[in-house]
Design an enzyme around this catalytic site. Structure first.
Site, short mmCIF file in Angstrom:
data_model
loop_
_atom_site.label_atom_id
_atom_site.label_comp_id
_atom_site.label_asym_id
_atom_site.label_seq_id
_atom_site.Cartn_x
_atom_site.Cartn_y
_atom_site.Cartn_z
N LEU A 17 0.84 -1.20 0.00
CA LEU A 17 0.00 0.00 0.00
C LEU A 17 0.87 1.25 0.00
O LEU A 17 1.71 1.44 0.88
CB LEU A 17 -0.92 0.01 1.22
CG LEU A 17 -1.79 -1.24 1.42
CD1 LEU A 17 -2.78 -1.01 2.55
CD2 LEU A 17 -2.50 -1.63 0.13
N ARG A 24 2.86 14.99 6.18
CA ARG A 24 3.79 15.43 7.22
C ARG A 24 5.25 15.47 6.74
O ARG A 24 6.11 16.00 7.43
CB ARG A 24 3.66 14.53 8.46
CG ARG A 24 2.48 14.94 9.33
CD ARG A 24 2.34 14.04 10.53
NE ARG A 24 1.69 12.78 10.17
CZ ARG A 24 1.70 11.69 10.94
NH1 ARG A 24 2.37 11.70 12.09
NH2 ARG A 24 1.08 10.59 10.57
N TYR A 113 3.23 -2.21 3.67
CA TYR A 113 3.17 -0.78 3.38
C TYR A 113 4.42 -0.33 2.63
O TYR A 113 5.53 -0.81 2.90
CB TYR A 113 3.11 0.04 4.67
CG TYR A 113 1.84 -0.11 5.49
CD1 TYR A 113 0.68 -0.67 4.97
CD2 TYR A 113 1.83 0.35 6.80
CE1 TYR A 113 -0.46 -0.78 5.74
CE2 TYR A 113 0.69 0.25 7.58
CZ TYR A 113 -0.46 -0.32 7.04
OH TYR A 113 -1.58 -0.42 7.81
N ASP A 115 5.78 2.45 3.17
CA ASP A 115 6.54 3.39 4.02
C ASP A 115 7.12 2.71 5.25
O ASP A 115 7.42 3.36 6.24
CB ASP A 115 5.65 4.57 4.42
CG ASP A 115 4.44 4.15 5.25
OD1 ASP A 115 4.30 2.95 5.56
OD2 ASP A 115 3.63 5.03 5.61
N ASN A 182 -1.20 -3.17 16.00
CA ASN A 182 -1.30 -3.75 14.66
C ASN A 182 -0.18 -3.14 13.81
O ASN A 182 -0.11 -1.93 13.66
CB ASN A 182 -2.67 -3.39 14.07
CG ASN A 182 -2.75 -3.69 12.58
OD1 ASN A 182 -2.05 -4.57 12.07
ND2 ASN A 182 -3.60 -2.95 11.88
C1 UD1 Z 1 -2.78 1.77 9.82
C2 UD1 Z 1 -3.72 0.77 10.50
C3 UD1 Z 1 -3.37 0.68 11.98
C4 UD1 Z 1 -1.92 0.25 12.14
C5 UD1 Z 1 -1.00 1.20 11.37
C6 UD1 Z 1 0.40 0.65 11.36
C7 UD1 Z 1 -5.85 0.85 9.32
C8 UD1 Z 1 -7.22 1.38 9.32
N1 UD1 Z 1 -5.08 1.20 10.34
O1 UD1 Z 1 -3.02 3.02 10.43
O2 UD1 Z 1 -4.20 -0.27 12.62
O3 UD1 Z 1 -1.56 0.24 13.49
O4 UD1 Z 1 -1.43 1.31 10.00
O5 UD1 Z 1 1.26 1.56 10.77
O6 UD1 Z 1 -5.48 0.11 8.43
N2 UD1 Z 1 -2.84 3.82 2.44
C9 UD1 Z 1 -3.35 3.66 1.17
N3 UD1 Z 1 -4.58 4.15 0.89
C10 UD1 Z 1 -5.33 4.80 1.81
C11 UD1 Z 1 -4.80 4.95 3.12
C12 UD1 Z 1 -3.56 4.44 3.40
O7 UD1 Z 1 -2.67 3.09 0.30
O8 UD1 Z 1 -6.44 5.22 1.49
C13 UD1 Z 1 -1.50 3.30 2.72
C14 UD1 Z 1 -0.55 4.40 3.11
O9 UD1 Z 1 0.13 4.90 2.00
C15 UD1 Z 1 0.39 3.69 4.06
C16 UD1 Z 1 -0.48 2.62 4.70
O10 UD1 Z 1 -1.57 2.44 3.84
O11 UD1 Z 1 1.44 3.04 3.39
C17 UD1 Z 1 -0.94 3.00 6.09
O12 UD1 Z 1 -1.71 4.17 6.02
P1 UD1 Z 1 -1.79 5.16 7.23
O13 UD1 Z 1 -2.74 6.25 6.87
O14 UD1 Z 1 -0.44 5.55 7.66
O15 UD1 Z 1 -2.49 4.22 8.32
P2 UD1 Z 1 -2.49 4.45 9.86
O16 UD1 Z 1 -3.53 5.44 10.19
O17 UD1 Z 1 -1.14 4.67 10.34
CA CA Z 2 1.03 5.35 9.37
#
Ligand code: UD1
Ligand code: CA
Length: 497
Positions: A17, A24, A113, A115, A182
């Site tokens: 993802l 930020r 992910y 990142d 998680n």
């Molecule tokens: C997410 C998890 C959380 C976990 C955390 C770990 C969910 C709802 N929450 O939270 O439980 O503890 O990761 O780091 O899954 N991304 C997409 N499309 C989107 C949103 C996000 O591709 O619409 C990707 C982002 O680029 C990133 C990853 O998913 O690589 C995580 O997204 P982020 O928004 O950082 O999730 P968290 O809120 O941190």
């Molecule tokens: Ca995150």
């Protein structure tokens, strides 16, 4: 690498993802394209994913899409790219990811992910093996951390099984006290994943489609959901800002230095030594403080590098010594020495036992075995034969204002100090060039080229033109004592010292 015990634990696909916004970072560059250890964050994620042997490795993109796709498809042309639509959330990202994979895909899908750069391929292999061995529908990678702020928390039932994941923003006070988080890395049975995602809504504080809801839905429909708890929480750390980027960069560097030290490299000060992921170093090489080994640099065995050396895409042979130097796309032969304070630009090749000494700049320069450019020189667009010696302060004037020209200095030839070689010119094997020459014509074997104004001594000039000075008095005293130096040595006359 963790040894999978399963017959076939190879996942069918890994979905990375990388569609999130990364505000930020405050950067014109997409978050996942920022680098640590010489490789972009998503590059690290792709490498880890490839370790699993999955047939499909996919990246889901949206924000700064073109930048991200350009990097990813160059880095890994076999990568599948999926675009996320305007529906937000990790659940939607995976849904869009699945839509771009074959509809008849079956078996295990891993989600990671873009990142999270320290996640290792070995951890993914372990995750897939455990998921397959246990026949689970969902395996979620979790970790116990000191400060769980911001992460989704893992809710366990009375039997200790995983019941659900609740996001920080949706959690109650009591749930926020849970320190098992998680990681965001999972293994799913693809059929269960598809079915559960279809039921995920956006009824939460962020109004997003949460991938984490799949855990609860799978559990409620009686599937087996398991946690794979890992003890190295750095592997689950994501980069959201540049402070985290630097922290993870430091941890990665520590790990890279440790790997080299365990394989026989002495690193005197890992805290000031920066080594990119792909650098190779032979055993019994010593790296002194303040050294950066970057890109595809390779160092042989028994070499001495540093202090204060920056090598990029450079190859250094066995037992060579490089001190306080900068090199880019250069080759340094076995037992050769470089520095201090030298700059080896692209196309520099220094032969075995050769020397590029102090305050020397080279570019597109092939310097033969045992040849020396020891002091204060610029050597650009030149081929210097084996065993040749280039005197202090020699400049290869390769540029006439319009074009660059190439010069050859023959084997075992000797160029005197402060020579300006006006390229193009050929100096044969076994030839000399007198010090201070402005060399414009070819030199044949056995010749010496002398190209400078002849010396003229004017008698009594000091007494006439500088009468009454300390210098005039010294001249008179020296004459009275009979210590005139009227005879010059043949060597000084040739000026080849
Ligand atoms: C997410 C998890 C959380 C976990 C955390 C770990 C969910 C709802 N929450 O939270 O439980 O503890 O990761 O780091 O899954 N991304 C997409 N499309 C989107 C949103 C996000 O591709 O619409 C990707 C982002 O680029 C990133 C990853 O998913 O690589 C995580 O997204 P982020 O928004 O950082 O999730 P968290 O809120 O941190
Ligand atoms: Ca995150």
């Amino acid at each position: 690498m963790g040894a999978p015990t399963s017959v076939n634990a190879t996942p069918a696909a890994v979905i990375i993802l990388a569609a999130g916004e990364g505000t930020r970072m405050k950067s014109a560059t997409a978050k996942v394209l920022h680098r640590i250890g010489g490789l972009s964050l998503v590059g690290h994620a792709i490498r880890a994913a490839r370790t699993t042997g999955a047939e499909h490795v996919e990246v889901v993109v949206r924000h700064q899409r073109d930048q991200v796709v350009e990097f990813c498809t160059t880095f890994d042309p076999a990568l599948v790219v999926a675009d996320q639509d305007e529906v937000k959330g990790t659940g939607r990202a995976v849904e869009c990811g699945l839509a771009a994979l074959p509809p008849d895909l079956s078996g295990t899908v891993l989600v990671t992910y873009g990142d999270t750069p320290l996640l290792s391929g070995a951890t993914l292999v372990e995750l897939a093996a455990r998921h397959t061995d246990n026949g689970s529908a969902v395996t979620i990678v979790t970790a116990h951390v000191e400060d769980p702020t911001g992460y989704g928390r893992v809710l366990r039932d009375a039997e200790g099984g995983v019941a659900a994941v609740v996001e920080q923003k949706d959690a109650t006070e009591a749930e926020r006290a849970i320190t098992e988080i998680n990681s965001g890395i999972y293994a799913f049975d693809v059929a269960v994943l598809r079915e559960a995602l279809a039921q995920v809504g956006t009824d939460n504080v962020q109004g997003e489609k949460y991938l984490t809801d799949v855990v609860r839905i799978a559990r409620e429909s009686g599937r087996s959901v398991e946690a794979h708890v890992i003890t190295d929480p750095w592997q689950t750390e994501g980069v959201n800002d540049r402070v985290q980027l630097a922290n993870l960069g430091r941890v990665l560097n520590d790990r890279i230095c440790e790997r080299h030290m365990r394989s026989g490299v002495t690193i005197v000060d890992p805290a000031t030594t920066w080594i990119d992921v792909d650098v190779t170093i032979g055993p019994d090489t010593t790296i002194l403080p303040g050294t950066q080994l970057l890109g595809a640099t390779s160092i042989g065995a028994g070499a001495l590098i540093g202090p204060e050396v920056t090598l990029t895409d450079t190859e250094v042979g066995d037992e060579a010594e490089v001190t306080r130097a900068v090199a880019l796309l250069a080759v340094v032969g076995a037992r050769a020495t470089v520095g201090p304070y030298s700059f080896l630009r692209p196309g520099t090749t220094l032969g075995a036992d050769g020397k590029i000494g102090g305050f020397v700049e080279t570019k597109n320069a092939t310097i033969g075995a045992g040849a020396k450019v020891p002091h204060l020189s610029y050597a650009g667009d030149v081929t210097i034969g084996a065993g040749a010696n280039i005197g202090a302060g020699t400049i290869f004037a390769n540029y006439d204002g319009i074009a660059k020209h190439h010069t050859t200095i023959g084997k075992d030839s000797f160029v005197g100090s402060q020579t300006v070689v006006v390229s193009p010119v050929d100096v044969a094997d076994g030839a000399y060039v007198a010090a201070g020459t402005v060399l414009t014509k070819d030199v044949e074997p056995g010749q010496i080229a002398v190209g400078r104004a002849g010396q003229r001594n004017v008698d009594d000039w000091v007494l006439r033109a500088r009468g009454g000075t300390r210098t005039a008095a010294a001249a008179q005293a020296a004459r009275a004592a009979g210590t005139r130096h009227t005879e010059t040595t043949p060597a000084a006359a040739e000026g080849t010292a």
